[in-house]
Design a protein around this motif. Structure first.
Motif, PDB file in Angstrom:
ATOM      1  N   ALA A  82      47.998 -14.842 -11.575  1.00 40.95           N
ATOM      2  CA  ALA A  82      48.374 -16.075 -10.718  1.00 40.95           C
ATOM      3  C   ALA A  82      49.843 -15.865 -10.173  1.00 40.95           C
ATOM      4  CB  ALA A  82      48.462 -17.244 -11.804  1.00 40.95           C
ATOM      5  N   LEU A  83      50.213 -16.525  -9.028  1.00 38.84           N
ATOM      6  CA  LEU A  83      51.461 -16.499  -8.762  1.00 38.84           C
ATOM      7  C   LEU A  83      51.983 -18.075  -8.829  1.00 38.84           C
ATOM      8  CD1 LEU A  83      53.801 -15.418  -7.087  1.00 38.84           C
ATOM      9  CD2 LEU A  83      52.669 -16.103  -4.900  1.00 38.84           C
ATOM     10  N   VAL A  84      53.043 -18.305  -9.441  1.00 34.92           N
ATOM     11  CA  VAL A  84      53.464 -19.519  -9.893  1.00 34.92           C
ATOM     12  C   VAL A  84      55.185 -19.501  -9.281  1.00 34.92           C
ATOM     13  CG1 VAL A  84      54.200 -21.318 -11.756  1.00 34.92           C
ATOM     14  CG2 VAL A  84      52.097 -19.694 -12.128  1.00 34.92           C
ATOM     15  N   MET A  85      55.488 -20.566  -8.674  1.00 29.99           N
ATOM     16  CA  MET A  85      56.641 -20.888  -8.185  1.00 29.99           C
ATOM     17  C   MET A  85      57.069 -22.524  -8.771  1.00 29.99           C
ATOM     18  SD  MET A  85      56.462 -19.605  -4.163  1.00 29.99           S
ATOM     19  CE  MET A  85      55.323 -20.743  -3.697  1.00 29.99           C
ATOM     20  N   GLU A  86      58.246 -22.616  -9.406  1.00 32.29           N
ATOM     21  CA  GLU A  86      58.805 -23.650 -10.156  1.00 32.29           C
ATOM     22  C   GLU A  86      60.253 -23.877  -9.693  1.00 32.29           C
ATOM     23  OE1 GLU A  86      58.244 -23.200 -14.261  1.00 32.29           O
ATOM     24  OE2 GLU A  86      55.937 -23.598 -14.197  1.00 32.29           O
ATOM     25  N   ALA A  87      60.387 -25.161  -9.542  1.00 37.74           N
ATOM     26  CA  ALA A  87      61.812 -25.628  -9.188  1.00 37.74           C
ATOM     27  C   ALA A  87      61.972 -26.888  -9.719  1.00 37.74           C
ATOM     28  CB  ALA A  87      62.337 -25.208  -7.603  1.00 37.74           C
ATOM     29  N   ARG A  91      41.500 -16.015  -4.244  1.00 34.72           N
ATOM     30  CA  ARG A  91      40.237 -15.520  -4.480  1.00 34.72           C
ATOM     31  C   ARG A  91      39.225 -17.101  -4.830  1.00 34.72           C
ATOM     32  NH1 ARG A  91      37.470 -10.921  -4.377  1.00 34.72           N
ATOM     33  NH2 ARG A  91      35.599 -10.730  -5.274  1.00 34.72           N
ATOM     34  N   THR A  92      39.940 -17.778  -5.696  1.00 33.10           N
ATOM     35  CA  THR A  92      38.977 -18.829  -6.185  1.00 33.10           C
ATOM     36  C   THR A  92      39.474 -20.181  -5.785  1.00 33.10           C
ATOM     37  OG1 THR A  92      40.561 -18.549  -8.383  1.00 33.10           O
ATOM     38  CG2 THR A  92      38.400 -17.651  -8.127  1.00 33.10           C
ATOM     39  N   GLU A  93      40.719 -20.707  -6.249  1.00 32.37           N
ATOM     40  CA  GLU A  93      41.310 -21.909  -6.053  1.00 32.37           C
ATOM     41  C   GLU A  93      42.511 -21.830  -5.710  1.00 32.37           C
ATOM     42  OE1 GLU A  93      40.775 -24.704  -9.445  1.00 32.37           O
ATOM     43  OE2 GLU A  93      38.815 -24.599  -9.526  1.00 32.37           O
ATOM     44  N   LEU A  94      43.096 -22.853  -4.419  1.00 35.11           N
ATOM     45  CA  LEU A  94      44.163 -23.185  -3.960  1.00 35.11           C
ATOM     46  C   LEU A  94      44.552 -24.631  -4.495  1.00 35.11           C
ATOM     47  CD1 LEU A  94      46.803 -22.465  -2.511  1.00 35.11           C
ATOM     48  CD2 LEU A  94      45.770 -22.645  -0.338  1.00 35.11           C
ATOM     49  N   ARG A  95      45.562 -24.930  -5.218  1.00 41.14           N
ATOM     50  CA  ARG A  95      45.620 -26.197  -5.840  1.00 41.14           C
ATOM     51  C   ARG A  95      47.347 -26.649  -5.355  1.00 41.14           C
ATOM     52  NH1 ARG A  95      44.792 -27.454 -11.828  1.00 41.14           N
ATOM     53  NH2 ARG A  95      42.711 -27.027 -11.081  1.00 41.14           N
ATOM     54  N   LEU A  96      47.346 -27.804  -4.801  1.00 44.49           N
ATOM     55  CA  LEU A  96      48.536 -28.461  -4.412  1.00 44.49           C
ATOM     56  C   LEU A  96      48.559 -29.695  -5.276  1.00 44.49           C
ATOM     57  CD1 LEU A  96      48.836 -28.222  -0.456  1.00 44.49           C
ATOM     58  CD2 LEU A  96      49.663 -26.445  -2.160  1.00 44.49           C
ATOM     59  N   GLU A  97      49.648 -29.751  -6.328  1.00 46.14           N
ATOM     60  CA  GLU A  97      49.773 -30.751  -7.177  1.00 46.14           C
ATOM     61  C   GLU A  97      51.082 -31.306  -7.340  1.00 46.14           C
ATOM     62  OE1 GLU A  97      48.917 -31.214 -11.968  1.00 46.14           O
ATOM     63  OE2 GLU A  97      48.441 -29.527 -11.025  1.00 46.14           O
ATOM     64  N   SER A  98      50.996 -32.702  -7.199  1.00 47.26           N
ATOM     65  CA  SER A  98      52.363 -33.373  -7.378  1.00 47.26           C
ATOM     66  C   SER A  98      52.194 -34.281  -8.677  1.00 47.26           C
ATOM     67  CB  SER A  98      52.888 -33.994  -6.152  1.00 47.26           C
ATOM     68  OG  SER A  98      54.144 -34.790  -6.187  1.00 47.26           O
ATOM     69  N   LEU A 104      35.736 -39.033   7.572  1.00 48.35           N
ATOM     70  CA  LEU A 104      36.233 -38.315   6.476  1.00 48.35           C
ATOM     71  C   LEU A 104      36.146 -38.851   5.194  1.00 48.35           C
ATOM     72  CD1 LEU A 104      37.605 -35.478   5.496  1.00 48.35           C
ATOM     73  CD2 LEU A 104      39.850 -36.604   5.836  1.00 48.35           C
ATOM     74  N   CYS A 105      35.558 -38.341   4.296  1.00 48.09           N
ATOM     75  CA  CYS A 105      34.968 -39.049   2.940  1.00 48.09           C
ATOM     76  C   CYS A 105      35.507 -38.277   1.772  1.00 48.09           C
ATOM     77  CB  CYS A 105      33.570 -38.940   2.669  1.00 48.09           C
ATOM     78  SG  CYS A 105      32.564 -39.894   4.070  1.00 48.09           S
ATOM     79  N   VAL A 106      35.762 -39.058   0.638  1.00 49.28           N
ATOM     80  CA  VAL A 106      36.352 -38.607  -0.416  1.00 49.28           C
ATOM     81  C   VAL A 106      35.480 -39.001  -1.665  1.00 49.28           C
ATOM     82  CG1 VAL A 106      38.464 -38.359  -1.970  1.00 49.28           C
ATOM     83  CG2 VAL A 106      38.817 -38.786   0.569  1.00 49.28           C
ATOM     84  N   CYS A 107      35.187 -37.798  -2.444  1.00 51.88           N
ATOM     85  CA  CYS A 107      34.433 -38.192  -3.657  1.00 51.88           C
ATOM     86  C   CYS A 107      35.269 -38.512  -4.783  1.00 51.88           C
ATOM     87  CB  CYS A 107      33.685 -36.675  -3.937  1.00 51.88           C
ATOM     88  SG  CYS A 107      32.738 -36.150  -2.769  1.00 51.88           S
ATOM     89  N   PRO A 108      34.737 -38.934  -5.784  1.00 50.01           N
ATOM     90  CA  PRO A 108      35.633 -39.480  -7.165  1.00 50.01           C
ATOM     91  C   PRO A 108      36.203 -38.083  -7.454  1.00 50.01           C
ATOM     92  CG  PRO A 108      33.462 -40.327  -7.022  1.00 50.01           C
ATOM     93  CD  PRO A 108      33.377 -39.429  -6.133  1.00 50.01           C
ATOM     94  N   ASN A 109      35.679 -36.814  -7.463  1.00 46.56           N
ATOM     95  CA  ASN A 109      36.286 -35.714  -7.918  1.00 46.56           C
ATOM     96  C   ASN A 109      37.418 -35.184  -7.034  1.00 46.56           C
ATOM     97  OD1 ASN A 109      34.663 -34.624  -6.048  1.00 46.56           O
ATOM     98  ND2 ASN A 109      33.571 -33.400  -7.444  1.00 46.56           N
ATOM     99  N   GLY A 110      37.704 -35.664  -5.862  1.00 41.79           N
ATOM    100  CA  GLY A 110      38.653 -35.400  -4.988  1.00 41.79           C
ATOM    101  C   GLY A 110      37.965 -34.413  -3.621  1.00 41.79           C
ATOM    102  N   ARG A 111      37.044 -34.072  -3.785  1.00 47.11           N
ATOM    103  CA  ARG A 111      36.214 -33.058  -2.723  1.00 47.11           C
ATOM    104  C   ARG A 111      36.053 -34.062  -1.482  1.00 47.11           C
ATOM    105  NH1 ARG A 111      30.440 -30.284  -3.089  1.00 47.11           N
ATOM    106  NH2 ARG A 111      30.569 -28.877  -1.479  1.00 47.11           N
ATOM    107  N   LEU A 112      36.367 -33.307  -0.669  1.00 46.18           N
ATOM    108  CA  LEU A 112      36.212 -34.106   0.891  1.00 46.18           C
ATOM    109  C   LEU A 112      35.011 -33.526   1.629  1.00 46.18           C
ATOM    110  CD1 LEU A 112      39.772 -33.274   2.227  1.00 46.18           C
ATOM    111  CD2 LEU A 112      39.103 -35.420   1.008  1.00 46.18           C
ATOM    112  N   PHE A 113      34.371 -34.272   2.365  1.00 42.78           N
ATOM    113  CA  PHE A 113      33.256 -33.973   3.245  1.00 42.78           C
ATOM    114  C   PHE A 113      33.239 -34.924   4.418  1.00 42.78           C
ATOM    115  CE2 PHE A 113      31.757 -37.429   0.563  1.00 42.78           C
ATOM    116  CZ  PHE A 113      30.717 -38.126   1.296  1.00 42.78           C
ATOM    117  N   LEU A 114      32.438 -34.265   5.308  1.00 45.98           N
ATOM    118  CA  LEU A 114      32.238 -35.005   6.639  1.00 45.98           C
ATOM    119  C   LEU A 114      30.911 -35.864   6.773  1.00 45.98           C
ATOM    120  CD1 LEU A 114      33.564 -32.375   9.181  1.00 45.98           C
ATOM    121  CD2 LEU A 114      34.926 -34.479   8.296  1.00 45.98           C
TER     122      LEU A 114
END
Length: 251
Positions: free
Chosen positions: A160-165, A183-190, A224-234
């Protein structure tokens, strides 16, 4: 090698040609006594240790130290214990000391190394290797940037590549594009704030689409719709929201 040595009263042995009684009486062979010390002209070999306060070459000429194996320079304390050692050998140049420093003529620190850390004091650290730079563990830096008109890649091929500040991370490409792939997941978390996507156009080209009735309109307008788990779909837009009709996409 021409050099003048200021020698204390120590015993020494010198291999040279003895001067005859008809010649000058100020020395023997290449070794001469002057008012400044001993003057040696040409190549000579000392069979025992040479003790001198100063060794220097003739003005304008280089000073050479030649050896078939190593050339070692030791700094001793009053108990003859080695404090600092510099060894130049056929395989490597080694420096043994508590701290190693490289400075400019003006005294500015360029590089230093000790048991705790390695410091690069130059304005820029340039790595010319084709494979880049590998950091097995963490790295602390206020700024990572590429040369002008060159791309910058931060890559972790197998981990994994982790950047912290503590006060935020800024990723900026002033004259080009910014690309993040994985390859698997790209997560943007705040955790305590928000994530803002500020652009004239935001494209999500591969979002799944909900089913639509054959009698529906052929217009290319989607919701643009948002599922309860955060998934987006049209979902094809209608007079009211159609997200609830296509909740099966969230499964």
């Amino acid at each position: 090698m021409d050099w003048i040595s200021k020698m204390p009263q120590e015993q020494y042995a010198h291999r040279s040609t003895m001067q005859t009684s008809e010649g000058p009486q100020d020395g023997m062979g290449n070794l001469r006594i002057t008012d400044k010390g001993l003057k040696l002209e040409g190549d000579s070999e000392f069979l025992k240790p040479l003790y001198a306060k100063e060794i220097r070459s003739r003005p304008g000429n280089p000073l050479y130290f030649q050896s078939a194996r190593n050339v070692t320079v030791n700094i001793l304390n009053e108990k003859t214990k080695v404090l600092t050692r510099l060894v130049t050998g056929p395989q490597a140049v080694e420096a043994h000391s508590q701290k190693f420093e490289v400075k400019t003529l003006s005294g500015k620190l360029l590089f230093s190394a000790d048991d705790n850390e390695v410091v690069v004091g130059a304005e820029r650290l340039r790595v010319l290797g084709a494979e880049g730079t590998v950091f097995p563990k963490s790295i602390e830096t206020p700024n990572v940037r590429a040369d002008p008109f060159k791309e910058l890649r931060l890559e972790s091929p197998t981990r994994a590549l982790v950047m912290e500040a503590p006060k935020g991370i800024e990723i900026n490409a002033e004259a080009g594009s910014l690309k993040a792939t994985c390859r698997t997941e790209l997560r943007l978390e705040s955790k305590d704030g928000e994530i803002t996507l500020n652009s004239a156009k935001i494209k999500l080209p591969n979002l799944p689409q909900g089913s639509s009735s054959s009698a529906g309109s052929r217009q290319k307008i989607y919701e643009l719709c948002v599922c309860p788990n955060g998934r987006l779909f049209l979902s094809q837009a209608g007079t009211s929201s159609t997200c609830q009709i296509n909740t099966s996409v969230c499964l």
